[in-house]
Design an enzyme around this catalytic site. Structure first.
Site, PDB file in Angstrom:
ATOM      1  N   GLU A   1      50.755  53.968  35.568  1.00 31.63           N
ATOM      2  CA  GLU A   1      52.042  53.392  35.955  1.00 31.63           C
ATOM      3  C   GLU A   1      52.949  54.386  36.678  1.00 31.63           C
ATOM      4  O   GLU A   1      54.155  54.157  36.799  1.00 31.63           O
ATOM      5  CB  GLU A   1      52.739  52.818  34.724  1.00 31.63           C
TER       6      GLU A   1
ATOM      7  N   SER B   1      52.120  47.200  31.650  1.00 31.18           N
ATOM      8  CA  SER B   1      52.161  46.593  32.988  1.00 31.18           C
ATOM      9  C   SER B   1      50.992  45.673  33.295  1.00 31.18           C
ATOM     10  O   SER B   1      50.571  45.539  34.432  1.00 31.18           O
ATOM     11  CB  SER B   1      52.227  47.685  34.068  1.00 31.18           C
TER      12      SER B   1
ATOM     13  N   TYR C   1      55.994  44.021  39.989  1.00 34.40           N
ATOM     14  CA  TYR C   1      56.604  45.117  40.741  1.00 34.40           C
ATOM     15  C   TYR C   1      56.660  44.937  42.253  1.00 34.40           C
ATOM     16  O   TYR C   1      57.314  45.720  42.926  1.00 34.40           O
ATOM     17  CB  TYR C   1      55.876  46.430  40.411  1.00 34.40           C
TER      18      TYR C   1
ATOM     19  N   ARG D   1      62.361  45.338  25.205  1.00 34.50           N
ATOM     20  CA  ARG D   1      62.218  43.976  25.730  1.00 34.50           C
ATOM     21  C   ARG D   1      61.017  43.321  25.064  1.00 34.50           C
ATOM     22  O   ARG D   1      59.941  43.913  25.018  1.00 34.50           O
ATOM     23  CB  ARG D   1      61.987  44.020  27.245  1.00 34.50           C
TER      24      ARG D   1
ATOM     25  N   ASP E   1      58.373  40.028  24.937  1.00 31.02           N
ATOM     26  CA  ASP E   1      57.817  38.970  25.777  1.00 31.02           C
ATOM     27  C   ASP E   1      57.274  37.844  24.909  1.00 31.02           C
ATOM     28  O   ASP E   1      56.681  38.098  23.847  1.00 31.02           O
ATOM     29  CB  ASP E   1      56.696  39.535  26.663  1.00 31.02           C
TER      30      ASP E   1
ATOM     31  N   GLU F   1      54.482  40.736  22.770  1.00 28.73           N
ATOM     32  CA  GLU F   1      54.550  42.192  22.578  1.00 28.73           C
ATOM     33  C   GLU F   1      55.958  42.683  22.836  1.00 28.73           C
ATOM     34  O   GLU F   1      56.799  41.958  23.359  1.00 28.73           O
ATOM     35  CB  GLU F   1      53.566  42.903  23.509  1.00 28.73           C
TER      36      GLU F   1
ATOM     37  N   ASN G   1      58.180  45.995  24.545  1.00 24.91           N
ATOM     38  CA  ASN G   1      58.106  47.091  25.509  1.00 24.91           C
ATOM     39  C   ASN G   1      59.287  48.024  25.241  1.00 24.91           C
ATOM     40  O   ASN G   1      60.441  47.614  25.369  1.00 24.91           O
ATOM     41  CB  ASN G   1      58.176  46.488  26.927  1.00 24.91           C
TER      42      ASN G   1
ATOM     43  N   GLY H   1      60.928  48.387  32.607  1.00 27.95           N
ATOM     44  CA  GLY H   1      61.154  48.868  33.977  1.00 27.95           C
ATOM     45  C   GLY H   1      62.627  48.941  34.327  1.00 27.95           C
ATOM     46  O   GLY H   1      63.441  48.149  33.846  1.00 27.95           O
TER      47      GLY H   1
END
Length: 308
Positions: free
Chosen positions: A16, A142, A211, A250, A252, A269, A271, A275
């Site tokens: 990443e 990612s 992205y 964050r 999801d 999951e 994070n 980003g």
């Protein structure tokens, strides 16, 4: 104006790296505009020596992937006694291991999909679970290495056992949850708004739809019932606290509203290093809550500490 010296950690050596460089550059520019003295650090194996010499007041962690979000850099920063943003050693390591994070979430009463953990070399010609299912590397971010196995596939995907695979041997096989992709950020002890992610021209929210500009459309606030909206916020905060996260995270979710009743809501999951690029979700959520990018980053810098 602050005058604090902030080292923005970016780049690194995970898959990443490009995303991290983009996140780091955006954060460094915005923090300079907020009045901080900023040093951009492209993280290499000598990062401990570099930071020991720099002695910044705060390390802003804009790294993504292994080393940057799995507790490793966090341990280095603890050892050097440099306050840093985001989660600490344990929460970072836990969140990065999808299997362990799922155990903790499930124990906290958060709804998760059934899953098996297995060695990718054990995949034969027989499905380990009735399709459709998803195969994910246990320790990648990612959407790297994510393979969706559809109902009509007669055998497991060969890519998983091939010599080309470079995402580690432990994989998670998880029941595929159809439906809408929803996500919710947490800032401190407050859940931010819920965003629906609509991939544009992609089967799911993969690396490019995350992205590449125009790869996905973000709808905030998500157009769902107030009840489900609040439930997602509650579960995102619960996951953040159960895993022991600090600063910003964050979570999801998938929401299958095709059938009767309220539908099925599943946590996928968490994070711990979301980003921070111009197309990123959490800065959009902060803006929706009334915080401009610079103000949001200022909050993160002021929230930084050790022993997280």
């Amino acid at each position: 104006m602050s005058g604090k010296h902030v080292a923005v950690l970016m780049g690194g050596f995970s898959s990443e790296r490009p995303v991290s460089l983009s996140s780091g550059a955006a954060c460094a520019d915005a923090l300079e505009a907020e009045g901080y003295r900023v040093t951009r650090v492209d993280v290499g194996r000598d990062v401990a020596a570099v930071l020991a010499e720099l002695r910044p007041d705060v390390a802003f962690n804009a790294l993504h992937g292994p080393f940057g979000e799995d507790g490793t850099i966090q341990g280095i920063l603890e050892y050097l006694e440099i306050p840093y943003t985001h989660s600490g050693v344990l929460a970072s390591a836990l969140a990065m291991d999808k299997a362990q994070a799922k155990h903790v979430a499930k124990a906290a009463g958060i709804p998760v999909a059934e899953a098996l953990i297995m060695d990718r070399r054990e995949f034969g010609n027989v499905h380990p679970m009735k399709p459709p299912y998803v195969v994910k590397p246990v320790r990648e971010g990612s959407s790297f290495g994510v393979v969706i196995v559809k109902e009509d596939q007669s055998h497991p995907p060969q890519v998983i056992t091939s010599s080309e695979w470079r995402y580690g041997d432990r994989v998670m096989v998880e029941r595929y949850i159809a439906g809408r992709e929803l996500t919710c950020g947490v800032m401190g002890d407050v859940a931010l708004g819920v965003t629906e992610i609509i991939p544009q021209g992609h089967a799911f929210y993969d690396y490019d739809s995350k992205y590449v500009k125009g790869g996905s459309r973000h709808v905030i606030p998500a157009q769902i019932s107030p009840n489900i909206y609040q439930k997602i916020q509650t579960l995102a905060l619960k996951a953040h606290q159960a895993i022991g996260c600090r600063g910003v995270s964050r979570s999801d979710f998938r929401f299958d509203d095709r059938g009767e009743g309220e539908g099925e809501l599943i946590w996928l999951e968490i994070n711990t290093q979301p980003g921070m690029t111009p197309t990123s979700l959490v800065p959009e959520m902060a803006q929706h809550a009334g915080l401009q990018f610079g103000e949001f980053l200022r909050w993160m810098v002021e929230d930084a500490s050790c022993l997280r």
